[in-house]
Write an enzyme that holds these catalytic residues in place. Structure first.
Site, mmCIF file in Angstrom:
data_model
loop_
_atom_site.group_PDB
_atom_site.id
_atom_site.type_symbol
_atom_site.label_atom_id
_atom_site.label_comp_id
_atom_site.label_asym_id
_atom_site.label_seq_id
_atom_site.Cartn_x
_atom_site.Cartn_y
_atom_site.Cartn_z
ATOM 1 N N TYR A 117 -1.905 -1.354 -13.928
ATOM 2 C CA TYR A 117 -0.766 -2.021 -13.296
ATOM 3 C C TYR A 117 -0.311 -1.260 -12.061
ATOM 4 C CZ TYR A 117 2.679 1.361 -14.990
ATOM 5 O OH TYR A 117 3.401 2.503 -15.212
ATOM 6 N N CYS A 118 0.397 -1.986 -11.214
ATOM 7 C CA CYS A 118 1.041 -1.418 -10.035
ATOM 8 C C CYS A 118 2.449 -2.013 -9.992
ATOM 9 C CB CYS A 118 0.235 -1.722 -8.771
ATOM 10 S SG CYS A 118 0.017 -3.471 -8.447
ATOM 11 N N ALA A 119 2.995 -2.208 -8.826
ATOM 12 C CA ALA A 119 4.338 -2.782 -8.735
ATOM 13 C C ALA A 119 4.317 -4.284 -9.005
ATOM 14 C CB ALA A 119 4.949 -2.498 -7.366
ATOM 15 N N LEU A 133 4.822 -3.796 -12.771
ATOM 16 C CA LEU A 133 6.012 -3.210 -13.374
ATOM 17 C C LEU A 133 7.230 -4.109 -13.193
ATOM 18 C CD1 LEU A 133 6.837 -0.676 -14.971
ATOM 19 C CD2 LEU A 133 7.663 0.284 -12.831
#
Length: 138
Positions: A94-96, A123
């Site tokens: 995952y990232c933002a 996130l």
């Protein structure tokens, strides 16, 4: 046939929407699993999935999925070896928002990883779903 000639715009709309649904289905089935935050939590709990945060250090320090390993996307190619021991386990990246992690999934797929998942919405969606966020340094 007469109905289609008189209502061609409805037929075109039905064909276009059907094509879009098919495209979306195929895109999400292309070996690149996309998980909702709830599905990710289930995978973590049931199959002991490893969570990998591919954001930059500053973003990670502001908050991350609890127990997530931090491997920034810019360092992923160099640090893939750190993840080798988890090759047989599911990896949730995952990232933002989900864009960088999709790139990370593609990189790891080329490196031979098979059980790869992208956290849909990153996130941002994780927090919206009320899932816990840690600010502890690992």
């Amino acid at each position: 046939m007469e109905f289609l000639q008189q209502n061609w715009y409805w037929a075109a709309l039905a064909a276009a929407s059907g094509s879009w649904l098919l495209f979306d289905f195929v895109r999400n089935q292309g070996g690149q699993g996309v998980l909702s935050p709830v599905e990710a939590t289930l995978l973590i709990n049931r199959e002991d999935a490893i969570v990998v945060d591919v954001r930059d250090q500053g973003e990670y320090a502001q908050g991350h999925v609890p127990n997530a390993r931090h491997v920034p996307l810019a360092e992923l190619a160099r640090r893939t070896g750190e993840l080798e021991k988890f090759k047989s386990r599911p990896l949730i990246l995952y990232c933002a928002s989900g864009a960088r992690s999709a790139s990370a999934v593609a990189q790891l797929k080329k490196a031979g990883f098979e059980k790869l998942y992208n956290l849909r919405g990153g996130l941002i969606e994780w927090e919206k779903a009320g899932q816990p966020v840690s600010r502890k340094r690992k």
